[in-house]
Each structure stands twice: as C-alpha cells, then as structure tokens.
Scaffold this active site. Structure first.
Site: not given
Length: 407
Positions: A193, A347, A377
């Site tokens: 991320s 995601d 995610h």
C-alpha cells in the site's frame, strides 16, 4: 448521586448501541462484497468491525476526546505479536527512528539477502507490532535479514515525515550491511500500500547515491503510486470495497498531506490539475493505459474536470513525485531494478500497479506481475491470523517468498 450515575451509564450505553447499529445499517447498505471474494461472510464481518473502529475514532475526535488516528493507534497497541523462537528480533533506533530487525536464528555460511520493509496503513494504521508477525515470517521463509521501519505517523506527524524517516533509516541500514551480515548486492525494497509507494520512491532516490549499495529488486504489494487520477477504472469499480474504500483513502490522504477535506470532491474529479500538467502526465496516468479487460462497460467520466486554480494551489503537493513516484521521468524509470508487482482485482489501487507495470516494461525493466482475482486491499495482513485468514492472503505471501528466494 447513584441514580444520576446509573442514568448516565444507561444513556451512554444506549448511545453506544445506537452508534453500533447505525454503522451496521450503513455498512449493509453501502459496502460492496465482490463475488470473487472467498468467505464473503467473514469478509463482511471483519470489514464491519474495521469501519466501526474508524467511526468510533471519528466520534471521539468530534467530541475532542482524542483524534481518530490516535484512537486507532490505541487499538493497535492492544495487539501483541507472536514470538517465533526461530527468528532473532532486535528493537533498535536509527537516530530517532524506531526500527525492528529480524534475522533467522539458524546459522548461515555466507551473507544473507536483505529486505527493507516499508509498511502500509495510510499513515493511520500500521506499526512495528502490527507488522511483526508478517515480517518475522517473511524473514524466516526467505532466509533474509529484514528491517521493518517504524516511521512517524498521524496524528502528530504529517507529510513529508514518513518519506524522510524511511529514507534516513534506509541509508543507515545500507551503510551498515556488513554489521548485519547482508549481501550488498541482494537488498530488496518491499512494501504494501503506502509502503509500496515508499519503496519505489526510495529506490528512485538511491539511484543518485552511487556510493551506497543499490536496491536489487522492488517487491510491491498493491502499492499506492500516484495521487492525480482518481477516476481510473479500479477507483470507480472498487470504491466501496473494504478495506480501502475511496472515501477512507481520501480521508487519510487529506489528513496526512494536511489538505482541507472540502477539496476532496475537486480532487476526485481532477479539477486541481492544470491543463498543461495533464498534458505532460496523461501518457502515463490516463485510463487509456489500462487493458480493456480491466474496465467495465460504463462510460468513463470526463477527466480532468474544469481547472480550479484555488484547488491547485491548495493541493500542489499531490504533484510531487515524493508522494506520486509514477511522475518521474522515463530516464529514472529506465534505471530502476527489476520488480515484482502484486495487484488485487478487488482493490481501488489495482490500476496503480497496472500503470507502473506498463511504465517499467516500456523502459525495458524486467517485471514479474502477480494478479490475484480474489484478492482485496490489505489481505496479506491476514496471512498469519488463521481464524481470519483468506486463501488470497497466503497465496500472495507464498508468491512474494518464492520471488525473493530467487534473488
């Protein structure tokens, strides 16, 4: 006094119950659970408690009791990592930056590869303890020395503290590789991320420091790589998919970059991007670069919207490659090391990976792409939490381990 206390407790309990039920109803009405997700009930329940935590933090913030990030930090402090006797763990400080070093206990006849891990969490979630089990497992399974960086986060620290902490800690580690028994030709930058974007930016910046060992490979797990185009297909298709809805992502970005949240709508539509700026970056960031199979059949909105100069001045930091490493010139991209890119179908950041993949390939950089159809995610964080794990969690972990072991 006692009746008054009882009344207050009753009222407080009813308010808490009401808030929980309100979040439950809102979650039921707004959250998307993609059909590809395995264990959809588990996914929905976990995402409900995730949203409940954020909502309670927001309420406490409005009551001026504590900030939402501060409340999240408190909840994370309750998490206690598992100690693996097969891994030696050291808590260190590189200057003022807390780091955690993981080394397999078994003897190694030569130098081990090194992994610098930049954790995600949008500068709200994530800390050394929360990522401990994941990093311990990764160090053991790849037989590597792993450095986990505990950079400063919200609510007390804003941009560019995260980037500076990670860069300073990385330089410190690279200068002392021999101390930790690390092969200077096999150092991997890895992150998930926000941490994936940090890994890319630091790898780019290290190109200007030839006196230091260079990064051998980038390992990026659903990385955040650009903050300009929020109308990419994955941003629209997955905007209500936990654990990173588009609203929550924008909330975290505005907090960390110290942008007034009133600009969020303009940011989403691209109104902060000057025409000449989009002309420069369109060839890299346009949805035209996303393969057709990753787009739905709905008509794409016009992007960017009409230019708002005030929004541009208030959000100028979004155009900095410090937070959008996809914006660097081709000459820099061409010098980067090989990459292992993980993307998840469900995601909001999926297309960041697809854009980066194309940029690397266009410049001749070797890319291994691993796309997970049932992934979402944050899923890799569940790989060590067996009751809450998903098949995609272990699948991604196994793929990352396999790639790093090949270096």
């Amino acid at each position: 006094m006692i009746p008054l206390l009882g009344t207050l407790l009753t009222v407080g309990g009813l308010l808490a119950l009401g808030l929980n039920l309100w979040v439950l109803l809102q979650h039921f009405l707004t959250i998307d659970v993609p059909a590809a997700i395995t264990h959809p009930v588990k996914f929905w329940i976990l995402s409900y408690f995730f949203q409940l935590s954020i909502t309670w933090g927001t309420v406490l913030e409005k009551l001026r009791i504590c900030s939402m990030p501060g409340f999240i930090s408190f909840l994370q402090s309750l998490f206690k990592p598992t100690k693996d006797p097969k891994v030696v763990v050291q808590d260190l400080r590189f200057g003022t930056i807390p780091v955690r070093l993981f080394q397999p206990r078994r003897a190694c006849p030569g130098l081990r590869r090194g992994i610098i891990f930049y954790h995600g969490g949008g500068a709200v979630f994530g800390n050394l303890d929360f990522y401990h089990n994941l990093c311990s497992d990764l160090a053991l399974k790849t037989d590597s020395v792993l450095l986990l960086i505990g950079y400063r986060k919200l609510p007390d620290h804003h941009h560019p503290s995260v980037s500076r902490d990670c860069m300073n800690a990385s330089i410190h580690f690279l200068k002392a590789l021999s101390t930790y028994g690390v092969d200077p030709f096999r150092v991997v930058a890895c992150g998930d991320s926000l941490g994936g974007g940090l890994a890319v930016k630091i790898t780019q910046d290290l190109l200007c420091m030839p006196e230091l060992p260079q990064i051998r490979a980038q390992v990026l797990i659903y990385a955040l790589l650009q903050l300009l185009n929020y109308q990419l297909p994955s941003h629209r298709m997955n905007q209500n998919v936990p654990f990173l809805t588009r609203n929550f992502m924008m909330n975290c970005l505005c907090r960390y970059l110290d942008i007034d949240p009133s600009w969020q709508d303009t940011m989403l539509k691209g109104g902060f991007i000057a025409p000449e700026t989009w002309k420069k970056y369109r060839k890299w960031l346009s949805s035209d670069n996303i393969p057709q199979k990753f787009k739905n059949k709905t008509q794409e909105p016009e992007f960017p919207s009409s230019f708002n100069e005030s929004a541009h001045l208030e959000t100028i930091c979004l155009l900095d490659d410090l937070v959008s490493p996809l914006l660097v010139d081709d000459e820099v991209i061409a010098r980067l090391p090989e990459a292992f890119l993980v993307s998840c179908e469900n995601d909001v950041l999926r297309d960041d990976t697809l854009l980066y993949k194309k940029r690397l390939e266009d410049q001749g950089v070797p890319v291994t792409w691993y796309h997970v159809e049932d992934g979402f995610h944050g899923c890799i964080l569940f790989c060590d939490k067996k009751p809450f794990s998903f098949p995609c969690s272990q699948t991604i972990m196994d793929a990352v381990v396999s790639y790093i072991k090949g270096i």
